[in-house]
Scaffold this motif. Structure first.
Motif, PDB file in Angstrom:
ATOM      1  N   GLN A 131     -46.343 -21.224 -55.980  1.00  0.00           N
ATOM      2  CA  GLN A 131     -45.206 -21.170 -56.224  1.00  0.00           C
ATOM      3  C   GLN A 131     -44.574 -20.004 -56.188  1.00  0.00           C
ATOM      4  O   GLN A 131     -43.469 -19.588 -55.387  1.00  0.00           O
ATOM      5  CB  GLN A 131     -44.449 -22.125 -57.155  1.00  0.00           C
ATOM      6  CG  GLN A 131     -44.289 -23.503 -57.252  1.00  0.00           C
ATOM      7  CD  GLN A 131     -43.185 -24.176 -58.453  1.00  0.00           C
ATOM      8  OE1 GLN A 131     -43.005 -24.283 -59.608  1.00  0.00           O
ATOM      9  NE2 GLN A 131     -44.370 -25.566 -59.080  1.00  0.00           N
ATOM     10  N   ARG A 135     -42.280 -17.979 -52.995  1.00  0.00           N
ATOM     11  CA  ARG A 135     -41.527 -17.251 -53.478  1.00  0.00           C
ATOM     12  C   ARG A 135     -41.935 -15.395 -53.236  1.00  0.00           C
ATOM     13  O   ARG A 135     -40.559 -14.716 -52.421  1.00  0.00           O
ATOM     14  CB  ARG A 135     -41.159 -17.060 -54.962  1.00  0.00           C
ATOM     15  CG  ARG A 135     -40.341 -18.584 -55.043  1.00  0.00           C
ATOM     16  CD  ARG A 135     -40.624 -18.447 -57.010  1.00  0.00           C
ATOM     17  NE  ARG A 135     -38.842 -19.096 -57.517  1.00  0.00           N
ATOM     18  CZ  ARG A 135     -38.879 -19.942 -57.977  1.00  0.00           C
ATOM     19  NH1 ARG A 135     -39.988 -19.966 -59.641  1.00  0.00           N
ATOM     20  NH2 ARG A 135     -38.161 -20.549 -58.560  1.00  0.00           N
ATOM     21  N   ARG A 138     -40.953 -15.542 -48.929  1.00  0.00           N
ATOM     22  CA  ARG A 138     -40.113 -15.637 -48.034  1.00  0.00           C
ATOM     23  C   ARG A 138     -39.160 -14.471 -48.654  1.00  0.00           C
ATOM     24  O   ARG A 138     -38.279 -13.986 -48.078  1.00  0.00           O
ATOM     25  CB  ARG A 138     -38.893 -16.944 -48.871  1.00  0.00           C
ATOM     26  CG  ARG A 138     -37.934 -17.121 -48.497  1.00  0.00           C
ATOM     27  CD  ARG A 138     -37.884 -19.079 -49.017  1.00  0.00           C
ATOM     28  NE  ARG A 138     -38.577 -19.932 -48.246  1.00  0.00           N
ATOM     29  CZ  ARG A 138     -39.700 -21.200 -49.107  1.00  0.00           C
ATOM     30  NH1 ARG A 138     -39.058 -21.014 -49.689  1.00  0.00           N
ATOM     31  NH2 ARG A 138     -40.011 -22.014 -47.756  1.00  0.00           N
ATOM     32  N   ASP A 149     -38.080 -20.142 -43.045  1.00  0.00           N
ATOM     33  CA  ASP A 149     -37.478 -21.490 -42.964  1.00  0.00           C
ATOM     34  C   ASP A 149     -39.154 -21.888 -42.656  1.00  0.00           C
ATOM     35  O   ASP A 149     -38.868 -22.870 -42.395  1.00  0.00           O
ATOM     36  CB  ASP A 149     -36.463 -22.102 -42.008  1.00  0.00           C
ATOM     37  CG  ASP A 149     -35.383 -22.241 -42.810  1.00  0.00           C
ATOM     38  OD1 ASP A 149     -34.984 -21.991 -44.711  1.00  0.00           O
ATOM     39  OD2 ASP A 149     -34.262 -21.302 -42.755  1.00  0.00           O
ATOM     40  N   THR A 170     -40.934 -30.865 -57.847  1.00  0.00           N
ATOM     41  CA  THR A 170     -39.703 -30.054 -57.414  1.00  0.00           C
ATOM     42  C   THR A 170     -39.654 -29.388 -59.073  1.00  0.00           C
ATOM     43  O   THR A 170     -38.499 -28.545 -59.458  1.00  0.00           O
ATOM     44  CB  THR A 170     -38.274 -31.209 -57.727  1.00  0.00           C
ATOM     45  OG1 THR A 170     -38.543 -32.490 -59.127  1.00  0.00           O
ATOM     46  CG2 THR A 170     -38.678 -32.164 -56.314  1.00  0.00           C
ATOM     47  N   ASP A 172     -39.437 -26.877 -61.862  1.00  0.00           N
ATOM     48  CA  ASP A 172     -39.583 -25.122 -61.460  1.00  0.00           C
ATOM     49  C   ASP A 172     -40.641 -24.506 -62.672  1.00  0.00           C
ATOM     50  O   ASP A 172     -39.778 -24.718 -63.520  1.00  0.00           O
ATOM     51  CB  ASP A 172     -38.800 -23.827 -61.824  1.00  0.00           C
ATOM     52  CG  ASP A 172     -39.160 -22.987 -60.954  1.00  0.00           C
ATOM     53  OD1 ASP A 172     -40.059 -22.038 -61.082  1.00  0.00           O
ATOM     54  OD2 ASP A 172     -37.916 -22.140 -60.488  1.00  0.00           O
ATOM     55  N   ARG A 182     -34.190 -16.688 -57.988  1.00  0.00           N
ATOM     56  CA  ARG A 182     -33.234 -17.723 -56.838  1.00  0.00           C
ATOM     57  C   ARG A 182     -33.781 -17.472 -55.525  1.00  0.00           C
ATOM     58  O   ARG A 182     -33.109 -18.018 -54.724  1.00  0.00           O
ATOM     59  CB  ARG A 182     -32.342 -16.266 -56.423  1.00  0.00           C
ATOM     60  CG  ARG A 182     -31.574 -15.783 -58.268  1.00  0.00           C
ATOM     61  CD  ARG A 182     -30.213 -14.812 -57.767  1.00  0.00           C
ATOM     62  NE  ARG A 182     -31.040 -13.647 -57.381  1.00  0.00           N
ATOM     63  CZ  ARG A 182     -31.336 -12.831 -58.380  1.00  0.00           C
ATOM     64  NH1 ARG A 182     -31.039 -12.573 -59.749  1.00  0.00           N
ATOM     65  NH2 ARG A 182     -31.487 -11.189 -57.217  1.00  0.00           N
ATOM     66  N   SER A 184     -36.375 -19.939 -52.926  1.00  0.00           N
ATOM     67  CA  SER A 184     -36.992 -21.072 -53.102  1.00  0.00           C
ATOM     68  C   SER A 184     -38.463 -21.463 -53.364  1.00  0.00           C
ATOM     69  O   SER A 184     -39.320 -20.324 -51.714  1.00  0.00           O
ATOM     70  CB  SER A 184     -36.451 -22.590 -51.501  1.00  0.00           C
ATOM     71  OG  SER A 184     -36.989 -23.815 -51.360  1.00  0.00           O
ATOM     72  N   SER A 186     -40.293 -23.998 -52.284  1.00  0.00           N
ATOM     73  CA  SER A 186     -40.448 -25.271 -51.570  1.00  0.00           C
ATOM     74  C   SER A 186     -40.996 -24.329 -50.402  1.00  0.00           C
ATOM     75  O   SER A 186     -40.832 -24.060 -49.595  1.00  0.00           O
ATOM     76  CB  SER A 186     -39.283 -25.989 -51.307  1.00  0.00           C
ATOM     77  OG  SER A 186     -38.842 -27.058 -52.611  1.00  0.00           O
ATOM     78  N   ASN A 188     -42.295 -25.158 -46.611  1.00  0.00           N
ATOM     79  CA  ASN A 188     -40.857 -26.877 -45.205  1.00  0.00           C
ATOM     80  C   ASN A 188     -42.173 -27.036 -44.175  1.00  0.00           C
ATOM     81  O   ASN A 188     -41.884 -28.101 -43.474  1.00  0.00           O
ATOM     82  CB  ASN A 188     -40.733 -25.367 -44.047  1.00  0.00           C
ATOM     83  CG  ASN A 188     -40.050 -24.274 -44.714  1.00  0.00           C
ATOM     84  OD1 ASN A 188     -40.055 -23.026 -45.142  1.00  0.00           O
ATOM     85  ND2 ASN A 188     -39.108 -24.760 -44.868  1.00  0.00           N
TER      86      ASN A 188
END
Length: 313
Positions: A131, A135, A138, A149, A170, A172, A182, A184, A186, A188
């Motif tokens: 995870q 992050r 991103r 995205d 889902t 965290d 802050r 995401s 997840s 894509n």
């Protein structure tokens, strides 16, 4: 004599350059000296025979395509190894270089193994790192020429289990009260090769169950980490490649995940090849299994994750 000296100096310079480049390409994903879920034991990484057996410094090895070839997508690669070790070459570095040929930035995840004595809570260690890796990418997407995205995750075998869980969980487990909370976590899209999916039925991979969850896990814990039970309409599109003759991880794992994706209307491309066993690799696969890489690239184009051709404008 001068030629011999020049040759030695040239080799030395190449070694220094190579070492420096490799060091630059490793990225820590947690604040230095403040890794969560750690007892801060004074242990070192354990590496042997192109396998990592203990990870004390979780992070990513980054592989970027050239600027002119960059198609704006990225993928986190989770090496397999039964949650006991990381086969970081065959199911990590080699795949990263392949993604670069498609213009995709690739990050090989050096995630903590649940059997490490340093972990406070073993079963969430790998998921925390996965995870956090997404992050981190991103958050730096603009700097690296990546579309935030179009960041996916890939894994083979137990790495496929980690990838599938990252795509379906889902909860965290990686928040540490910093700015990345802050962002995401997840992915894509997800790419799974011979994945472990189920931990709760007769199709479960016993080694992964024991190594991830411990010797006597509860049924609730096994179900919680069975990825097919966590699929929802928000699960990202998936590509799955498996071999019918896989004797190590029952291919029913892939079928169960495929069925769950269909039931939740999640776009999926599922390929069950007659040969390949539990050794589907980047190249030199038997029969039609050799087609999986081309099929995967076509799927990435079909799902609009990468363009077929870069614009010449």
């Amino acid at each position: 004599m001068m030629n011999h000296l020049f040759f030695k100096l040239t080799v030395l310079a190449l070694v220094i350059f190579s070492t420096h480049t490799q060091a630059q390409n490793f990225m820590e994903i947690w604040p230095h000296g403040h890794i969560p879920n750690s007892k801060n034991l004074r242990l070192t990484d354990s590496v042997a025979n192109e396998r990592i057996y203990r990870v004390m410094l979780p992070g990513m090895y980054a592989f970027f395509p050239g600027k002119q070839e960059n198609k704006g997508a990225a993928v986190v690669i989770c090496p397999g190894g039964g949650y006991e070790r990381l086969a970081y070459v065959i199911s990590g570095l080699q795949l990263a270089k392949w993604f670069n040929t498609m213009g995709v930035s690739a990050f090989v995840l050096n995630y903590r193994l649940p059997n490490s004595p340093d972990l406070k809570q073993r079963e969430i260690g790998p998921l925390m790192d996965a995870q956090r890796a997404i992050r981190h990418i991103r958050a730096n997407a603009a700097k690296w020429g990546i579309d935030p995205d179009k960041i996916g995750i890939m894994g083979t075998s137990s790495g496929g289990h980690l990838a599938a869980n990252t795509a379906t969980q889902t909860t965290d487990v990686s928040a540490i009260k910093d700015s990345l909370d802050r962002v995401s976590f997840s992915p894509n899209f997800a790419i799974l090769v011979s994945p472990v999916i189920d931990l709760s039925t007769s199709y479960a991979h016993a080694g992964s169950v024991k190594n991830l969850l411990g010797p006597n896990p509860t049924e609730d814990l096994k179900r919680h980490f069975s990825a097919q039970l966590n699929v929802s309409s928000t699960t990202p599109p998936c590509f799955i490649a498996d071999a019918v003759n896989d004797k190590a991880v029952n291919p029913m794992n892939s079928l169960m995940f495929y069925q769950a994706l269909l039931q939740n209307n999640v776009p999926v491309s599922f390929h069950a090849f007659p040969q390949g066993a539990h050794a589907i690799a980047l190249r030199n696969n038997p029969g039609s299994t050799e087609l999986w890489t081309k099929l995967c690239e076509m799927w990435l184009i079909e799902m609009n994750i990468i363009p077929e051709k870069l614009s010449t404008k």
